[in-house]
Scaffold this motif. Structure first.
Motif, PDB file in Angstrom:
ATOM      1  N   THR A  67       0.967  -1.214  -0.114  1.00 14.61           N
ATOM      2  CA  THR A  67       0.210  -0.083  -0.013  1.00 14.61           C
ATOM      3  C   THR A  67       0.903   1.123   0.079  1.00 14.61           C
ATOM      4  O   THR A  67       1.581   1.447   0.920  1.00 14.61           O
ATOM      5  CB  THR A  67      -0.746  -0.255   1.176  1.00 14.61           C
ATOM      6  N   TYR A  68       0.799   2.047  -1.188  1.00 12.79           N
ATOM      7  CA  TYR A  68       1.791   3.250  -1.267  1.00 12.79           C
ATOM      8  C   TYR A  68       0.889   4.407  -1.984  1.00 12.79           C
ATOM      9  O   TYR A  68      -0.447   4.057  -2.320  1.00 12.79           O
ATOM     10  CB  TYR A  68       2.755   2.926  -1.938  1.00 12.79           C
ATOM     11  N   PRO A  69       1.550   5.425  -2.111  1.00 16.90           N
ATOM     12  CA  PRO A  69       0.668   6.605  -2.936  1.00 16.90           C
ATOM     13  C   PRO A  69       0.549   6.345  -4.092  1.00 16.90           C
ATOM     14  O   PRO A  69       1.291   6.027  -4.926  1.00 16.90           O
ATOM     15  CB  PRO A  69       1.414   7.791  -2.705  1.00 16.90           C
ATOM     16  N   PRO A 125      -3.957   6.608  -0.895  1.00 15.52           N
ATOM     17  CA  PRO A 125      -3.335   5.349  -0.621  1.00 15.52           C
ATOM     18  C   PRO A 125      -3.810   4.458  -1.639  1.00 15.52           C
ATOM     19  O   PRO A 125      -4.971   4.464  -1.865  1.00 15.52           O
ATOM     20  CB  PRO A 125      -3.675   5.030   0.870  1.00 15.52           C
ATOM     21  N   TYR A 126      -2.881   3.747  -2.211  1.00 13.37           N
ATOM     22  CA  TYR A 126      -3.317   2.491  -3.133  1.00 13.37           C
ATOM     23  C   TYR A 126      -2.636   1.304  -2.942  1.00 13.37           C
ATOM     24  O   TYR A 126      -1.613   1.199  -2.302  1.00 13.37           O
ATOM     25  CB  TYR A 126      -2.841   2.781  -4.678  1.00 13.37           C
ATOM     26  N   THR A 127      -3.517   0.284  -2.860  1.00 13.95           N
ATOM     27  CA  THR A 127      -2.915  -1.170  -2.528  1.00 13.95           C
ATOM     28  C   THR A 127      -2.816  -1.955  -4.137  1.00 13.95           C
ATOM     29  O   THR A 127      -3.781  -1.998  -4.677  1.00 13.95           O
ATOM     30  CB  THR A 127      -4.093  -1.852  -1.536  1.00 13.95           C
ATOM     31  N   ASP A 128      -1.616  -2.292  -4.181  1.00 13.28           N
ATOM     32  CA  ASP A 128      -1.146  -3.094  -5.177  1.00 13.28           C
ATOM     33  C   ASP A 128      -1.991  -4.136  -5.504  1.00 13.28           C
ATOM     34  O   ASP A 128      -1.921  -5.166  -4.506  1.00 13.28           O
ATOM     35  CB  ASP A 128       0.353  -3.217  -5.272  1.00 13.28           C
ATOM     36  N   PRO A 129      -2.342  -4.712  -6.611  1.00 14.78           N
ATOM     37  CA  PRO A 129      -2.933  -5.911  -7.041  1.00 14.78           C
ATOM     38  C   PRO A 129      -1.969  -6.886  -6.805  1.00 14.78           C
ATOM     39  O   PRO A 129      -2.334  -8.056  -6.703  1.00 14.78           O
ATOM     40  CB  PRO A 129      -3.451  -5.769  -8.507  1.00 14.78           C
ATOM     41  N   ARG A 130      -0.810  -6.718  -7.030  1.00 18.67           N
ATOM     42  CA  ARG A 130       0.070  -7.979  -6.597  1.00 18.67           C
ATOM     43  C   ARG A 130      -0.118  -8.652  -5.246  1.00 18.67           C
ATOM     44  O   ARG A 130       0.423  -9.830  -5.005  1.00 18.67           O
ATOM     45  CB  ARG A 130       1.467  -7.565  -6.794  1.00 18.67           C
ATOM     46  N   ALA A 131      -0.575  -7.723  -4.390  1.00 18.64           N
ATOM     47  CA  ALA A 131      -0.761  -8.345  -2.807  1.00 18.64           C
ATOM     48  C   ALA A 131      -1.418  -9.641  -3.031  1.00 18.64           C
ATOM     49  O   ALA A 131      -1.162 -10.530  -2.036  1.00 18.64           O
ATOM     50  CB  ALA A 131      -1.419  -7.199  -1.996  1.00 18.64           C
ATOM     51  N   HIS A 180      -1.650 -11.788  -4.888  1.00 14.94           N
ATOM     52  CA  HIS A 180      -0.920 -12.974  -5.464  1.00 14.94           C
ATOM     53  C   HIS A 180      -0.010 -13.401  -4.521  1.00 14.94           C
ATOM     54  O   HIS A 180       0.687 -14.598  -4.595  1.00 14.94           O
ATOM     55  CB  HIS A 180      -0.447 -12.539  -6.664  1.00 14.94           C
ATOM     56  N   THR A 181       0.458 -12.508  -3.652  1.00 17.53           N
ATOM     57  CA  THR A 181       1.521 -12.529  -2.852  1.00 17.53           C
ATOM     58  C   THR A 181       1.261 -13.088  -1.438  1.00 17.53           C
ATOM     59  O   THR A 181       2.134 -14.037  -0.893  1.00 17.53           O
ATOM     60  CB  THR A 181       2.378 -11.187  -2.688  1.00 17.53           C
ATOM     61  N   PHE A 182       0.222 -12.922  -0.875  1.00 11.60           N
ATOM     62  CA  PHE A 182      -0.209 -13.364   0.819  1.00 11.60           C
ATOM     63  C   PHE A 182      -1.427 -13.479   0.934  1.00 11.60           C
ATOM     64  O   PHE A 182      -2.391 -12.883   0.382  1.00 11.60           O
ATOM     65  CB  PHE A 182       0.806 -12.499   1.495  1.00 11.60           C
ATOM     66  N   TYR A 183      -1.778 -14.131   2.100  1.00 13.37           N
ATOM     67  CA  TYR A 183      -2.990 -14.129   2.687  1.00 13.37           C
ATOM     68  C   TYR A 183      -3.019 -13.158   3.712  1.00 13.37           C
ATOM     69  O   TYR A 183      -2.021 -13.054   4.596  1.00 13.37           O
ATOM     70  CB  TYR A 183      -3.264 -15.532   3.346  1.00 13.37           C
ATOM     71  N   GLY A 184      -4.175 -12.648   4.048  1.00  7.87           N
ATOM     72  CA  GLY A 184      -4.396 -11.620   5.058  1.00  7.87           C
ATOM     73  C   GLY A 184      -5.705 -11.334   5.261  1.00  7.87           C
ATOM     74  O   GLY A 184      -6.619 -11.808   4.995  1.00  7.87           O
ATOM     75  N   ASP A 185      -6.082 -10.123   5.933  1.00  9.76           N
ATOM     76  CA  ASP A 185      -7.400  -9.369   5.949  1.00  9.76           C
ATOM     77  C   ASP A 185      -7.497  -8.649   4.686  1.00  9.76           C
ATOM     78  O   ASP A 185      -6.503  -8.213   3.926  1.00  9.76           O
ATOM     79  CB  ASP A 185      -7.402  -8.721   7.448  1.00  9.76           C
ATOM     80  N   ALA A 186      -8.813  -8.162   4.719  1.00 12.28           N
ATOM     81  CA  ALA A 186      -9.255  -7.200   3.589  1.00 12.28           C
ATOM     82  C   ALA A 186      -8.417  -6.014   3.379  1.00 12.28           C
ATOM     83  O   ALA A 186      -8.034  -5.751   2.251  1.00 12.28           O
ATOM     84  CB  ALA A 186     -10.712  -6.909   3.467  1.00 12.28           C
ATOM     85  N   PRO A 187      -7.965  -5.116   4.523  1.00 10.31           N
ATOM     86  CA  PRO A 187      -7.440  -4.052   4.336  1.00 10.31           C
ATOM     87  C   PRO A 187      -6.124  -4.318   3.875  1.00 10.31           C
ATOM     88  O   PRO A 187      -5.662  -3.277   3.124  1.00 10.31           O
ATOM     89  CB  PRO A 187      -7.536  -3.359   5.499  1.00 10.31           C
ATOM     90  N   SER A 188      -5.282  -5.227   4.213  1.00 15.32           N
ATOM     91  CA  SER A 188      -3.847  -5.569   3.652  1.00 15.32           C
ATOM     92  C   SER A 188      -3.677  -5.718   2.267  1.00 15.32           C
ATOM     93  O   SER A 188      -2.763  -5.614   1.576  1.00 15.32           O
ATOM     94  CB  SER A 188      -3.401  -6.803   4.177  1.00 15.32           C
ATOM     95  N   GLY A 189      -5.218  -5.943   1.583  1.00 18.26           N
ATOM     96  CA  GLY A 189      -5.067  -6.356   0.136  1.00 18.26           C
ATOM     97  C   GLY A 189      -4.663  -7.784  -0.378  1.00 18.26           C
ATOM     98  O   GLY A 189      -4.668  -8.160  -1.409  1.00 18.26           O
ATOM     99  N   GLY A 190      -4.430  -8.556   0.610  1.00 17.86           N
ATOM    100  CA  GLY A 190      -3.807  -9.975   0.523  1.00 17.86           C
ATOM    101  C   GLY A 190      -4.976 -10.921   0.230  1.00 17.86           C
ATOM    102  O   GLY A 190      -6.206 -10.320   0.098  1.00 17.86           O
ATOM    103  N   ALA A 191      -5.135 -12.115   0.060  1.00 23.08           N
ATOM    104  CA  ALA A 191      -5.939 -12.863  -0.442  1.00 23.08           C
ATOM    105  C   ALA A 191      -6.818 -13.128   0.838  1.00 23.08           C
ATOM    106  O   ALA A 191      -6.017 -13.396   1.889  1.00 23.08           O
ATOM    107  CB  ALA A 191      -5.465 -14.090  -1.048  1.00 23.08           C
ATOM    108  N   THR A 192      -7.969 -13.328   0.673  1.00 20.69           N
ATOM    109  CA  THR A 192      -8.836 -13.529   2.069  1.00 20.69           C
ATOM    110  C   THR A 192      -9.475 -15.068   1.831  1.00 20.69           C
ATOM    111  O   THR A 192     -10.044 -15.382   3.115  1.00 20.69           O
ATOM    112  CB  THR A 192      -9.857 -12.423   2.349  1.00 20.69           C
ATOM    113  N   VAL A 193      -9.266 -15.560   0.926  1.00 21.32           N
ATOM    114  CA  VAL A 193      -9.996 -16.805   0.905  1.00 21.32           C
ATOM    115  C   VAL A 193      -8.997 -17.816   0.296  1.00 21.32           C
ATOM    116  O   VAL A 193      -8.034 -17.391  -0.396  1.00 21.32           O
ATOM    117  CB  VAL A 193     -11.450 -16.921  -0.140  1.00 21.32           C
TER     118      VAL A 193
END
Lengths: 496, 1012
Positions: A293-295, A302-308, A310-323
């Motif tokens: 997440t960067y400008p 604030p912008y969350t990169d779509p590569r998030a 593909h890269t990790f699992y996390g919660d929704a705000p992090s941009g990571g996969a949640t399922v």
């Protein structure tokens, strides 16, 4: 020895044995990604990660460290085996032109692999023993360290010779062998690491034109799936083959059974060992997660990169996969993000396949390790411009082409050199996250200590600043200095 | 004076005739032999003459001729070793009084031998300077005989000679203890040099029981017993376990899985030691039939032994058959024997480490998990130890082997004093192993499919020997000698292993139903190194008092390069029987002998093919692969994986021995003393190569190169005391032996004398260290001081370090936290560094001792064997599992005394210690324990039942009860102080490291012996 390695077929076997070391301990069957992800702080230990691996995670290691010793031994095993090819190819008498050309290619492959080994040795340890021929190894088992410049010179020589004699592409059955493009990319990378920007640029530029046909895959994620050997983006990959059957190979060969009790196996343990529903050995640090997440380059929001995703699992705000388990028979499952985890519960997704299965049950992943892919080449190429103070359309074009592929907003202006380097550094971090590139980048940019200490100090559950000045180089391992008096003599402070 | 004819009959205690017993007029060579029925007749004897009646293995008896009227009834008493007449030595035998070397003879009768499960076990505590290390308490496990310390860097294996033929440890352990008559151990080089290169670690000579002429004698023996573990460890209960896990989580800044907040984990579901230990049934049955006519004797025996392990689920069965024939025709003698061993091991054994560590709140079974056994996972239990009952129940295996051991010999008397003997021995072995594994899920949800394995292996070889022996007495001179050749053929070995997968169900549990079958091993090779030898020995004895001998051997072995193939070995010894000197006659000294000997022996126990670079395609061949192609298919590679040493040569061991044998009061008291010094030069060593050489394989082991590099020395003393007496109906026979050995490495060679480090486990650094000045395989590391109480203590140390080094940032011990061990700064530089390590102990015992007693009273017999070692250290590797916690698992209750919070004065550090070579569980004296022990090996009480009521149907009957390992005195805290080597290690560099080997069982036996 003399009688066996006297045919083109036997020299091919000697070359394949050199490739075989790429999945030895310390290298790509498991240790390589642990070593550089932990040290580059793209992986953070869970309480399941123990022993020597935890030493790496804590930067609490010395010359006894097991994986670094394995890395040293296996890199030199590449050198030894490549030297056999070199030694026998030199006296080989070809019965026909076809065989002559084959052997020429094998020798070029061996030289590439030898350069790959010395590249790592020079980069990670600096001055190291330099065996250039088989005969040297036979006659003296205790050579001293050579200056790092000599090692780089030898790498350069090998790569140039390899580049000249390697083919641009192979038949389908030979896919995975070293190509002319791979030698070119590694040569460029070597120049880049030595800050020889124009030379590096020349090499990288070659790869953007004929005869090379490298393109970025349309879908970023296809670089990390089981069939990634077919990606058009590959420049050089480790061929982690599928595990098929206990009758053929052991699922656990990577723990030291290579070429012996492990039977025939070349797969990777990464998915299982990083997998949150299996051995759950590492987190992806919160710092890496936050980097996605960067400008927004367009409007600064604030912008969350779509590569998030593909890269990790996390919660929704992090941009990571949640399922996960999207393709499981029972349907998809929610990633069990534990908000109470004092470490921040982000887990690795890249190089995994939890979209297909709930747990892996064994280390059997055949997702190939990426050594150099075209996106990396484009970003390195961009860097060669920026480092020479050219921040205009050429570097911006290369950076934007990588961003465009994932649909991230494009840059219209890279700013001055410092700004452009910051953009490039972030782009490399996000694009190549978890591909064992960041550690090398931080070291060569000279910012490893400040970066790692800063992010670890702020990291939940960590808070240490473990990187000391000595960590810029690895300690000369005990497996060398305990048994080589000429190396021991030059080692300072039990380190390097 | 009157002369006449003396007649009589020589029998044993039981009245059985002793055929060919010797009857001699004392002080002369005049005499005769008894016939097959024990009767003798000696003419022209003067009255008042003293006759000496003797028989092998019986006590001599003297009778004075007082009349010629009545036949003498001479009963000879069964002998103990002191007076054994004949001692077997290399390629022959000699009279005990003429032995000029250090020799121990163990007669099987001595020692409650009937209950010893293996031939090596017979020797425990019996011979000075001889240590028997049992490899584990597994049924069918073998044992290592170590004679006079460790003098090689490659092998400590003595040479085994069975009935005069050079043999192997495998064959030795093949023998049924019931078939052995006696075992002779040659310890000094003057006696072993005739075996040259094979003899550097001493020689064990076995003589089996032979048939005797006469009507068939039938012996039956049958015994039953129960074996059990003799000690258990105190492990934590669920409540303490959960406390520990909470400590662990806090220490690692992590959260425990959800179940640790519930009540389920506080329930003690299973005592895992209860679950794995069992009382194992041990049975043995033995039948022997022997007899013969004047020209032919026969001996047949059968022995069937079954042993159940003391942990679930393994049983070992063994059947030994032995048939021996011997024919005499004039000056020809021929012999044939065939020994067969069939062994059958079944099952899969529980692992002690798992039982120590598996969570106490878990139940045994879990229907939801494939395979049916409960498991734990990192995710749900913060632990990944396997269920201790999983392995023994989910896997089964069976290993059957048949070993054939035929020998043939022929002997011809060429001249009266010159004999030629030719003998050939073969060893032929076949085995088959099969295994089955049910589909199951182990801890961490690792899944395994059904799998079946099947493998075959075989080997064979033969030894062919020819020699001449000569013996002649001229007046006061007696001369004997032997000269011959020996050829040990390389033979061949082969194996093939297959694995079957893709098995649909559990109905048929073998490879035949596998849909996918492949080879996972196999190859052909030589069986062993081939050796050809020429040898000779001469003995000269003057007046039965002055004895000298010399021997020589030349060996050529195939595993050295062409220029260094041959080695020469020699030895010489001398003895003086001063008790026969006039000035000592009539004193209480009945026997006295001074011995001295020197000899050079060698060793070639290295692998074949070390002198050439050989290609390597993986092991088994073909598994060196990499993947190419769109389908990532395996393609094979070939390379070189070792450095050759073309100039390897024989190592040399020089040994000097000085001995003194004394007997008092008709040898009622005996004393035997030996001093030896054994110096080995140019010992073959596998030298570690630097990592940069790049040969060798993965697995973390350093690549090695075998060179002649090291020199080592063993120096020691041995003492044996004996006492025997008949007091009315009580007959007592007691002996004690002890030895002191000092092992020292003199040098590790000129090239680069890097210490040899070995004994690495669980991510820790190497635990042993072999360097000049120390002993082989010594433990090495730091010294612990105490567990740091609080941060203030750590800060204080760092301040001192800063002051000592003038560096304000100096840290005393890297990574030290409250609750960690503080290690000692041995060199006093204010910092803890690599230099603060030292030798912590040696796994080679300084003292070895044994005590044997036998008491007979009327029909009762009592036998006691005690043995022990002292001055020895062990490395208790199980502390990693029981006294430390890197990840979740159960531990010893000792860990209740762990550091938990600042201010605690604790004996053990905090939970959550990571195991690394520089961490808090580094190599140190914390691991090293005193390994001394004294053990009551055997206690047997027997009673001879009078058999008169059977009217001759039974000749004898005896019942007995026995206990093995009844008690053990030791400070060692692990399961058992009898530790051999770490799994995968060797007796040189990873000896005495206990990683949870099965303890020696305590066994109670009862049995019956009947003679017809």
């Amino acid at each position: 020895y003399e009688t066996y390695f006297a045919t083109a077929d036997a020299l091919n076997q000697a070359t394949i044995a050199t490739y075989g070391t790429l999945v030895h301990q310390g290298l790509w069957a498991r240790d390589y990604y642990f070593i550089f992800d932990l040290l580059g702080y793209e992986a953070k230990k869970t309480s399941n990660l123990l022993g020597d691996m935890a030493q790496l995670a804590d930067y609490n290691f010395g010359p006894e460290q097991t994986q670094l010793a394995h890395l040293w031994q296996s890199l030199y095993r590449i050198v030894f085996r490549a030297n056999i090819v070199d030694d026998r190819a030199a006296v080989y008498v070809a019965p026909n032109d076809a065989d002559k050309n084959r052997v020429k290619q094998y020798l070029a492959e061996a030289k590439f692999l030898r350069a790959y080994a010395y590249f790592h040795l020079a980069m990670l340890w600096g001055d190291v023993p330099l065996y250039e021929t088989y005969n040297e190894i036979i006659t003296n088992n205790y050579i001293p360290r050579s200056p790092v410049a000599d090692v780089w010179a030898f790498v350069e020589k090998d790569l140039k010779e390899a580049q000249a004699d390697l083919p641009v592409a192979y038949a389908t059955g030979e896919l995975g062998r070293v190509t002319k493009g791979a030698a070119t990319a590694l040569l460029g990378k070597m120049y880049l690491y030595q800050k020889k920007w124009p030379l590096a640029q020349t090499e990288f530029l070659k790869l953007t034109a004929a005869p090379y046909t490298y393109v970025l895959e349309k879908d970023y994620g296809t670089n990390f799936i089981p069939m990634n050997q077919n990606s058009k983006e590959n420049v050089f990959q480790i061929m982690n083959g599928p595990w098929t059957d206990w009758g053929v190979g052991s699922q656990y060969y990577m723990f030291g059974g290579q070429e012996t009790s492990g039977m025939k196996a070349t797969h990777s343990g990464r998915a299982l060992e990083y997998g949150f529903n299996d051995w759950n050995n590492v987190y992806i640090p919160t710092a890496s997660v936050r980097a996605f997440t960067y400008p927004n380059p367009v409007d600064g929001t604030p912008y969350t990169d779509p590569r998030a995703k593909h890269t990790f699992y996390g919660d929704a705000p992090s941009g990571g996969a949640t399922v996960y388990c999207e393709q499981c028979p029972g349907g998809q499952l929610a990633f069990p993000f534990n908000t109470a985890d004092p470490q921040g519960d982000y887990k690795w997704k890249k190089y995994g396949y939890y979209h297909q299965i709930k747990n892996y049950g064994a280390p059997i992943s055949n997702i190939n390790g990426q050594v150099i892919r075209y996106a990396d080449v484009l970003l390195m190429l961009a860097e060669t411009y920026i480092q020479q103070d050219e921040t205009g359309a050429a570097p911006r074009g290369y950076i934007d082409s990588v961003r465009a592929r994932v649909g991230a907003p494009l840059y219209t202006n890279l700013g001055d050199k410092t700004n452009a380097m910051n953009i490039l550094m972030r782009e490399r971090q996000l694009e190549l996250c978890g591909e064992q590139v960041r550690y090398f980048d931080l070291i060569r940019w000279g910012i490893a200590k400040q970066t790692i200490n800063a992010i670890r100090a702020a990291e939940p559950g960590d808070g240490r600043q473990p990187f000391e000045d000595k960590h810029v180089l690895f300690p000369i391992p005990n497996v060398e200095k305990n048994y080589n008096p000429n190396v021991l003599a030059g080692v300072k402070n039990e380190w390097n | 004076q009157a002369t006449g004819t003396v007649t009589g009959r020589v029998t044993n205690d039981a009245g059985e005739p002793l055929p060919k017993a010797s009857v001699k007029v004392k002080g002369t060579n005049t005499g005769t032999l008894a016939d097959e029925t024990g009767n003798f007749r000696l003419e022209q004897v003067q009255l008042q003459t003293t006759l000496v009646i003797s028989y092998v293995n019986f006590e001599e008896k003297e009778i004075v001729v007082t009349s010629f009227n009545q036949p003498f009834q001479v009963k000879l008493a069964g002998n103990t070793k002191q007076l054994t007449d004949v001692v077997v030595i290399g390629y022959g035998a000699t009279r005990r009084k003429e032995v000029a070397s250090a020799v121990s003879v163990v007669s099987v009768k001595e020692a409650g031998a009937t209950t010893a499960p293996t031939p090596s076990a017979l020797l425990i505590g019996k011979a000075a300077g001889v240590q028997i290390v049992q490899s584990s308490g597994n049924p069918g496990a073998d044992a290592q005989i170590i004679i006079r310390g460790t003098g090689s860097f490659k092998s400590i294996e003595p040479l085994y000679v069975i009935d005069g033929i050079q043999s192997t440890k495998g064959l030795f352990n093949t023998l049924s203890t019931q078939d052995i008559d006696n075992i002779t151990i040659l310890k000094d080089a003057s006696s072993t040099a005739i075996y040259g290169s094979a003899a550097a670690n001493g020689v064990v000579i076995v003589t089996t029981k032979k048939g005797r002429s006469g009507p068939p004698r039938i012996t039956l023996m049958s015994q039953w017993g129960k074996s059990k573990e003799w000690r258990r460890l105190n492990l934590m209960k669920a409540k303490d376990y959960v406390d520990l896990m909470k400590d662990f989580a806090a220490s690692n800044a992590t959260t425990l899985p959800a179940k640790f907040s519930g009540p389920g984990v506080l329930v003690d579901s299973t005592d895992w030691q209860d679950q794995i230990f069992q009382s194992g049934l041990v049975t043995e049955h033995y039948l022997n039939i022997n007899g013969g006519g004047t020209n032919v004797t026969y001996n047949f025996s059968a022995n069937y032994l079954t042993q159940q392990s003391i942990v679930v689920n393994q049983t070992s069965k063994r059947l030994n058959l032995r048939l021996g024939l011997e024919e005499t025709y004039g000056r020809f003698k021929l012999g044939q024997s065939l020994a067969v061993r069939y062994s059958d091991g079944q099952g899969s054994m529980a692992n002690l480490l798992m039982a120590m560590q598996y969570a106490p709140y878990k139940s045994i079974f879990d229907k939801g998990i494939p395979g049916g056994y409960s498991n734990v996972t990192n995710v749900l239990d913060a632990s990944n130890i396997d269920n201790p009952l999983l392995q023994p129940n989910i896997k089964s295996s069976r290993s059957q082997g048949i070993l054939l051991f035929p020998t043939l010999y022929g002997e011809v008397g060429i001249l009266k004093d010159l004999k030629f003997r030719s003998q050939v021995l073969a060893e032929v072995f076949f085995s088959r192993s099969s295994a089955w594994q049910y589909a199951h899920t182990a801890s961490n949800n690792l899944t395994y499919p059904r799998q079946a394995n099947l493998s075959y292996s075989d080997y064979n070889n033969y030894t062919f020997e020819n020699f001449l022996s000569y013996a002649k007495t001229f007046g006061e001179h007696s001369l004997s000698g032997v000269s011959g050749m020996s050829f040990q053929a390389a033979g061949s070995s082969a194996s093939l292993a297959g694995i079957g997968t893709g098995i649909a169900n559990d109905n048929i549990r073998n490879i035949s139903v596998a849909t996918s079958r492949s080879l996972n091993g196999g190859g052909m090779n030589y069986g062993r190194t081939s050796v050809i030898s020429y040898y000779g020995r001469a003995n000269y004895v003057f007046r039965e008092k002055y004895i000298i001998n010399a021997s020589y051997r030349r060996d050529g072995a195939s595993n050295f390069g062409p220029d260094y193939r041959w080695g020469n070995f020699y030895g010489a010894g001398a003895a003086w029987r001063f008790s026969d000197e006039d000035f000592l006659k009539g004193t209480i000294l009945s026997d006295g002998k001074l011995r001295a000997g020197w000899g050079r022996t060698g060793n070639n126990s290295i692998g074949n093919f070390l002198t050439d670079p050989v290609t390597y395609a993986g092991s088994p061949s073909g598994v060196l692969v990499y993947s190419f192609g769109a389908n990532e298919a395996f393609v094979p590679g070939v390379t070189v994986n070792a450095l050759a040493t073309p100039d390897l040569r024989w190592e040399e061991t020089d040994q000097t021995d000085i001995g003194l044998d004394l007997g008092f009061l008709q040898n009622r008291f005996t004393v035997s003393f030996d001093y030896y010094k054994r110096k080995s030069n140019g010992l073959l060593v596998s030298v570690n190569m630097p990592g940069s050489v790049g040969v060798g394989l993965t697995g973390g082991v350093n690549q090695v190169k075998t060179v002649n590099a090291a020199n080592a020395q063993n120096e020691g003393f041995e003492l044996t005391l004996g006492y025997q007496q008949q007091l009315g109906d009580v007959r007592v026979n007691v002996s004690a032996n002890g030895s002191i050995n000092n092992n020292k490495v003199l040098s590790l060679g000129k090239q680069f004398a890097a210490p040899i480090r070995s004994g690495k486990f669980n991510n820790l650094n190497e635990m042993t260290y072999t360097a000049a000045g120390g002993s082989i395989g010594a433990f090495y590391g730091y010294r612990t001081d105490h567990v740091a109480r609080d941060a203030a203590e750590v800060d204080a140390l760092n301040k001192l370090a800063a002051a000592a080094t003038n560096n304000p940032n100096a840290v005393y011990q890297v990574g030290l936290k409250p609750g960690d061990f503080i290690y000692k700064d041995l060199n006093g530089d204010g910092l803890l560094t690599d230099q603060d390590q030292e030798i912590l102990g040696s796994p080679i015992p300084k003292y070895i001792y044994g005590f044997n007693a036998g008491v007979d009273y009327k029909g009762f017999d009592l036998n006691v064997v005690i043995s022990g070692i002292a001055g020895v250290s062990l490395l208790n590797g199980t502390r990693f599992n029981t006294h430390a916690l890197a990840t979740g698992h159960n531990v010893s209750t000792d860990m209740l005394d762990r550091w938990r919070q600042p201010g605690d004065v604790a004996s053990l550090p905090r939970a959550g210690q990571n195991a690394t070579g520089t961490g808090n569980l580094r190599q140190s004296d914390w691991w090293v324990e005193d390994g001394s022990y004294m053990r009551l090996r055997n206690l047997t009480l027997g009673y001879k039942i009078p058999v008169g009521f059977t009217r001759g149907v039974l000749k004898s009957a005896r019942i007995y009860v026995a206990a093995q390992n009844l008690f053990t005195i030791t400070d060692y805290a692990g399961y058992d102080p009898e530790v051999s080597v770490m799994p995968g290690g060797n007796y040189l560099f990873s000896r005495g490291i206990d990683l949870g080997a099965l303890p020696q069982p305590r066994t109670f036996l009862a049995g019956l012996e009947i003679g017809f």
